[in-house]
Design a protein around this motif. Structure first.
Motif, PDB file in Angstrom:
ATOM      1  N   TYR A  54       0.841  -1.206   0.000  1.00 38.08           N
ATOM      2  CA  TYR A  54       0.000   0.000   0.000  1.00 38.08           C
ATOM      3  C   TYR A  54       0.869   1.246   0.000  1.00 38.08           C
ATOM      4  O   TYR A  54       1.998   1.241   0.508  1.00 38.08           O
ATOM      5  N   ALA A 113       0.153   5.274   1.384  1.00 31.80           N
ATOM      6  CA  ALA A 113      -0.819   6.014   2.187  1.00 31.80           C
ATOM      7  C   ALA A 113      -0.288   7.409   2.495  1.00 31.80           C
ATOM      8  O   ALA A 113       0.921   7.661   2.449  1.00 31.80           O
ATOM      9  N   SER A 160      -5.035   5.146   2.877  1.00 27.40           N
ATOM     10  CA  SER A 160      -4.476   4.386   1.750  1.00 27.40           C
ATOM     11  C   SER A 160      -5.097   4.884   0.452  1.00 27.40           C
ATOM     12  O   SER A 160      -6.321   4.931   0.318  1.00 27.40           O
ATOM     13  N   TYR A 205      -2.585   0.735  -4.168  1.00 32.35           N
ATOM     14  CA  TYR A 205      -1.971  -0.559  -3.885  1.00 32.35           C
ATOM     15  C   TYR A 205      -1.410  -1.150  -5.167  1.00 32.35           C
ATOM     16  O   TYR A 205      -1.844  -0.833  -6.274  1.00 32.35           O
ATOM     17  N   ARG A 212      -2.857  -0.876   8.093  1.00 32.42           N
ATOM     18  CA  ARG A 212      -3.788  -0.249   7.138  1.00 32.42           C
ATOM     19  C   ARG A 212      -5.048  -1.103   7.006  1.00 32.42           C
ATOM     20  O   ARG A 212      -6.161  -0.580   6.937  1.00 32.42           O
TER      21      ARG A 212
END
Length: 217
Positions: free
Chosen positions: A31, A33, A51, A54, A109
């Motif tokens: 991820y 963020a 987030s 990805y 996350r």
């Protein structure tokens, strides 16, 4: 000892024992963020990690073809988490190991996103239950190389383990810079042309994070 002798120290039995825990398909997940002092979205808190991207490489089997899925919010108008989770749910299944690097970030996350969107709670708990931290092989010193310079960061490990791969040629080379650049792009701090270049750089950077894990594995 590795630094003095310039020879790697490898515990093959320990590495084999750890890798034996893995179950196919293998999901290599990362991820990106952002955390801002002033919340960007209604219902979020100061410095809450949001987030926005990805990358997911999937290896269905030992000899199978590698697959890649990704998500990046390029609008920034609404909280990106729900759309990210929708894409992630479509790309993953309930079996197989989830491979990350420094698991506290990805599992954190997942736990936080589950609180934000409880309908995805089962998915995110399942992902966390199946997490395998590839960094542990190096953090537990089952593989030590003087070229790591005492670090088990993926950016230190990758060029030693897989010399043909490196972050050095990328426009974005770290998660902190990724967050700042994404923030600039979605808040209008840069023009549309620069924003498009930033989005492409973000996709390239996050993709390498998960491809790097595949190559190291």
């Amino acid at each position: 000892t590795a630094a003095k002798t310039k020879q790697p120290i490898v515990d093959l039995a320990a590495i084999a024992k750890m890798l034996a825990e893995l179950e196919f398909p293998l999901y290599f997940l990362d991820y990106e963020a952002v955390a801002t002092a002033l919340p960007l979205y209604q219902g979020t808190k100061p410095y809450q990690q949001i987030s926005f991207q990805y990358s997911l490489h999937i290896l269905p089997g030992p000899e199978a073809k590698l697959e890649h899925y990704q998500f990046l919010d390029q609008v920034g108008k609404d909280l990106p988490v729900e759309q990210l989770l929708k894409a992630l749910a479509a790309a993953t299944d309930s079996n197989g190991s989830v491979i990350v690097w420094h698991k506290s970030f990805e599992t954190g996350r997942n736990a936080e996103m589950a609180k934000m969107f409880p309908t995805y709670g089962d998915l995110l708990k399942s992902l966390n239950d199946r997490v395998f931290d590839l960094k542990d092989i190096f953090a537990k010193q089952h593989f030590v190389h003087h070229g790591f310079n005492g670090s088990n960061s993926i950016k230190s490990v990758l060029p030693v383990m897989v010399p043909e791969f490196s972050y050095k040629g990328l426009d974005i080379q770290g998660g902190d810079v990724a967050a700042i650049r994404w923030y600039d792009a979605i808040t209008g701090a840069i023009n549309a042309t620069q924003a498009d270049k930033t989005f492409n750089a973000l996709l390239e950077y996050c993709r390498l994070d998960t491809l790097a894990m595949v190559k190291i594995y």
